[in-house]
Design an enzyme around this catalytic site. Structure first.
Site, PDB file in Angstrom:
ATOM      1  N   LYS A   1       0.606  11.379   5.472  1.00 58.13           N
ATOM      2  CA  LYS A   1       1.037  10.284   6.356  1.00 58.13           C
ATOM      3  C   LYS A   1       1.629   9.148   5.511  1.00 58.13           C
ATOM      4  O   LYS A   1       2.677   8.598   5.826  1.00 58.13           O
ATOM      5  CB  LYS A   1      -0.160   9.765   7.164  1.00 58.13           C
ATOM      6  CG  LYS A   1       0.101   8.437   7.868  1.00 58.13           C
ATOM      7  CD  LYS A   1      -1.187   7.706   8.266  1.00 58.13           C
ATOM      8  CE  LYS A   1      -1.989   7.227   7.091  1.00 58.13           C
ATOM      9  NZ  LYS A   1      -3.139   6.374   7.448  1.00 58.13           N
TER      10      LYS A   1
ATOM     11  N   LYS B   1       0.830  -1.211   0.000  1.00 51.56           N
ATOM     12  CA  LYS B   1       0.000   0.000   0.000  1.00 51.56           C
ATOM     13  C   LYS B   1       0.866   1.263   0.000  1.00 51.56           C
ATOM     14  O   LYS B   1       0.571   2.238  -0.692  1.00 51.56           O
ATOM     15  CB  LYS B   1      -0.925  -0.029   1.227  1.00 51.56           C
ATOM     16  CG  LYS B   1      -1.733   1.216   1.459  1.00 51.56           C
ATOM     17  CD  LYS B   1      -2.779   1.463   0.394  1.00 51.56           C
ATOM     18  CE  LYS B   1      -3.579   2.728   0.687  1.00 51.56           C
ATOM     19  NZ  LYS B   1      -4.466   3.096  -0.408  1.00 51.56           N
TER      20      LYS B   1
HETATM   21  P1  NAD Z   1     -11.469   9.807   8.034  1.00 49.78           P
HETATM   22  O1  NAD Z   1     -10.651  10.874   8.665  1.00 49.78           O
HETATM   23  O2  NAD Z   1     -12.548  10.171   7.088  1.00 49.78           O
HETATM   24  O3  NAD Z   1     -12.128   8.884   9.166  1.00 49.78           O
HETATM   25  C1  NAD Z   1     -11.443   8.387  10.273  1.00 49.78           C
HETATM   26  C2  NAD Z   1     -12.495   8.087  11.336  1.00 49.78           C
HETATM   27  O4  NAD Z   1     -11.855   7.456  12.439  1.00 49.78           O
HETATM   28  C3  NAD Z   1     -13.182   9.348  11.873  1.00 49.78           C
HETATM   29  O5  NAD Z   1     -14.588   9.182  11.820  1.00 49.78           O
HETATM   30  C4  NAD Z   1     -12.665   9.466  13.304  1.00 49.78           C
HETATM   31  O6  NAD Z   1     -13.613  10.030  14.196  1.00 49.78           O
HETATM   32  C5  NAD Z   1     -12.393   8.020  13.625  1.00 49.78           C
HETATM   33  N1  NAD Z   1     -11.409   7.801  14.673  1.00 49.78           N
HETATM   34  C6  NAD Z   1     -10.203   8.403  14.842  1.00 49.78           C
HETATM   35  N2  NAD Z   1      -9.554   7.848  15.878  1.00 49.78           N
HETATM   36  C7  NAD Z   1     -10.369   6.891  16.368  1.00 49.78           C
HETATM   37  C8  NAD Z   1     -10.265   5.969  17.435  1.00 49.78           C
HETATM   38  N3  NAD Z   1      -9.176   5.927  18.222  1.00 49.78           N
HETATM   39  N4  NAD Z   1     -11.289   5.113  17.667  1.00 49.78           N
HETATM   40  C9  NAD Z   1     -12.397   5.151  16.872  1.00 49.78           C
HETATM   41  N5  NAD Z   1     -12.559   6.001  15.855  1.00 49.78           N
HETATM   42  C10 NAD Z   1     -11.554   6.845  15.606  1.00 49.78           C
HETATM   43  O7  NAD Z   1     -10.408   8.817   7.358  1.00 49.78           O
HETATM   44  P2  NAD Z   1     -10.663   7.854   6.102  1.00 49.78           P
HETATM   45  O8  NAD Z   1     -10.441   8.653   4.872  1.00 49.78           O
HETATM   46  O9  NAD Z   1     -11.918   7.086   6.313  1.00 49.78           O
HETATM   47  O10 NAD Z   1      -9.394   6.891   6.271  1.00 49.78           O
HETATM   48  C11 NAD Z   1      -9.362   5.797   7.189  1.00 49.78           C
HETATM   49  C12 NAD Z   1      -8.116   4.969   6.888  1.00 49.78           C
HETATM   50  O11 NAD Z   1      -8.200   4.483   5.536  1.00 49.78           O
HETATM   51  C13 NAD Z   1      -6.808   5.780   6.971  1.00 49.78           C
HETATM   52  O12 NAD Z   1      -5.785   4.953   7.468  1.00 49.78           O
HETATM   53  C14 NAD Z   1      -6.559   6.177   5.512  1.00 49.78           C
HETATM   54  O13 NAD Z   1      -5.182   6.437   5.287  1.00 49.78           O
HETATM   55  C15 NAD Z   1      -7.080   4.947   4.787  1.00 49.78           C
HETATM   56  N6  NAD Z   1      -7.547   5.157   3.403  1.00 49.78           N
HETATM   57  C16 NAD Z   1      -8.340   6.216   3.055  1.00 49.78           C
HETATM   58  C17 NAD Z   1      -8.778   6.339   1.728  1.00 49.78           C
HETATM   59  C18 NAD Z   1      -9.661   7.491   1.267  1.00 49.78           C
HETATM   60  O14 NAD Z   1      -9.807   7.665   0.038  1.00 49.78           O
HETATM   61  N7  NAD Z   1     -10.296   8.260   2.151  1.00 49.78           N
HETATM   62  C19 NAD Z   1      -8.408   5.383   0.769  1.00 49.78           C
HETATM   63  C20 NAD Z   1      -7.634   4.298   1.167  1.00 49.78           C
HETATM   64  C21 NAD Z   1      -7.202   4.192   2.486  1.00 49.78           C
END
Ligand code: NAD
Length: 295
Positions: free
Chosen positions: A240, A171
């Site tokens: 990140k 990734k």
């Molecule tokens: P986001 O910021 O939209 O959502 C993260 C969620 O996690 C939030 O709702 C937050 O309140 C919650 N959160 C934070 N700390 C927490 C904890 N300790 N316990 C419970 N909930 C908690 O992020 P996202 O875009 O959904 O990304 C999530 C993961 O997926 C990340 O690692 C990101 O790098 C990865 N990712 C994102 C995408 C994308 O297109 N958005 C694509 C692939 C991978």
């Protein structure tokens, strides 16, 4: 067979995965730090719990979708401390996390009879909401087989890359390329426009020729040239990934001079894009346009 699935982290990705799992017939339990995210999940029949440990206790398989590796580790440790791992469980960590953390958690849980797969995803919020993500897995075959019904509900493509941590490494390599493609594609389109060729015309050619990528085929048409800049992935989370890829390069003794330059251009200071803005703003074609030189 896994019937009850937990989802911890209901952001842009986790919410879509929770809904895809629900639509596939699983009973879904969920937790997020945000009360607003919990309320939105509850509206669609997802059962919300007060703590992540309660979600782990109520589920056979638990999907994590958290910002950082430190959140993943703290969530699993909190579940262990609360005695939530009574029956054998499988944790499927879809966060973009760190191989060392995944290996540590996989070993710790295996000793207690539980599974942990690093399962980072590609495909964005749209892929999560439609159950069409690509998943890159690291972990033991027995746990991959156990996770398969859950993976089928969230993914169109599942690639078992190798042992624990292999999914995380794949990734980070992928996302470092995304970071590079973002800037090189914007630069190519800037050259086209500066030379009198509209970006849309250049894009039609690139996407029929060898300069294309997922960025030129999907991201630029949808979220840059359209002017919407709303892909649902924050610049902070992408930074990140760039940072983790360079840390991995340093640990492995791998020279990455192009990626180092790209990382510096991706900084908040050099790009003018803040962590909470959409990452597609890094692809603004007009950014970086210079004064014309004479002669
Ligand atoms: P986001 O910021 O939209 O959502 C993260 C969620 O996690 C939030 O709702 C937050 O309140 C919650 N959160 C934070 N700390 C927490 C904890 N300790 N316990 C419970 N909930 C908690 O992020 P996202 O875009 O959904 O990304 C999530 C993961 O997926 C990340 O690692 C990101 O790098 C990865 N990712 C994102 C995408 C994308 O297109 N958005 C694509 C692939 C991978």
């Amino acid at each position: 067979m896994t019937q009850s699935v937990g989802v911890i982290g209901l952001g842009a990705m986790g919410m879509g995965m929770a809904r895809s799992l629900s639509a596939a017939g699983f009973s879904v339990a969920a937790y997020d730090l945000s009360a607003e995210a919990m309320a939105r999940a509850a509206e669609t029949g997802i059962v919300t719990h007060e703590t992540p440990a309660a979600v782990i206790a109520a589920s056979d398989a638990i999907v994590l979708s958290l910002p950082l590796a430190s959140h993943v580790e703290a969530t699993v440790e909190a579940g262990l401390a609360a005695g939530a791992f009574s029956e054998p469980k499988i944790i499927i960590d879809t966060s973009t996390s760190e191989a060392a953390v995944s290996r540590r958690l996989a070993t710790r849980l295996a000793d207690l009879g539980h599974g942990f797969l690093d399962a980072p995803v590609s495909g964005g919020p749209q892929g999560a909401a439609s159950g069409a993500l690509s998943v890159m897995l690291g972990g033991d075959e027995q746990w991959v087989a156990r996770a398969q019904p859950v993976l089928d509900a969230i993914a169109a493509k599942v690639i078992h890359v190798g042992p624990s941590g292999a999914g995380n490494i794949a990734k980070l390599v992928n996302n470092m390329l995304v970071a590079c493609h973002m800037l090189t594609t914007a630069e190519g389109l800037r050259l086209a426009e500066a030379s009198g060729l509209p970006a849309e015309d250049a894009m039609r050619v690139i996407n029929s020729a060898t300069g294309r990528s997922a960025l030129s085929e999907i991201h630029f048409p949808n979220w840059v040239l359209s002017g919407s800049f709303d892909s649902g992935f924050s610049a902070g989370l992408m930074r990140k990934d760039v940072r983790l890829a360079l840390e991995l390069a340093q640990e492995s003794g791998c020279a990455m001079p192009v990626s180092e330059l790209v990382a510096s251009l991706w900084s908040e200071e050099n790009s003018g894009v803040s962590d909470n803005q959409d990452f597609m703003l890094l692809g603004r074609v007009e950014a970086g346009t210079k004064e014309k030189t004479n002669g």
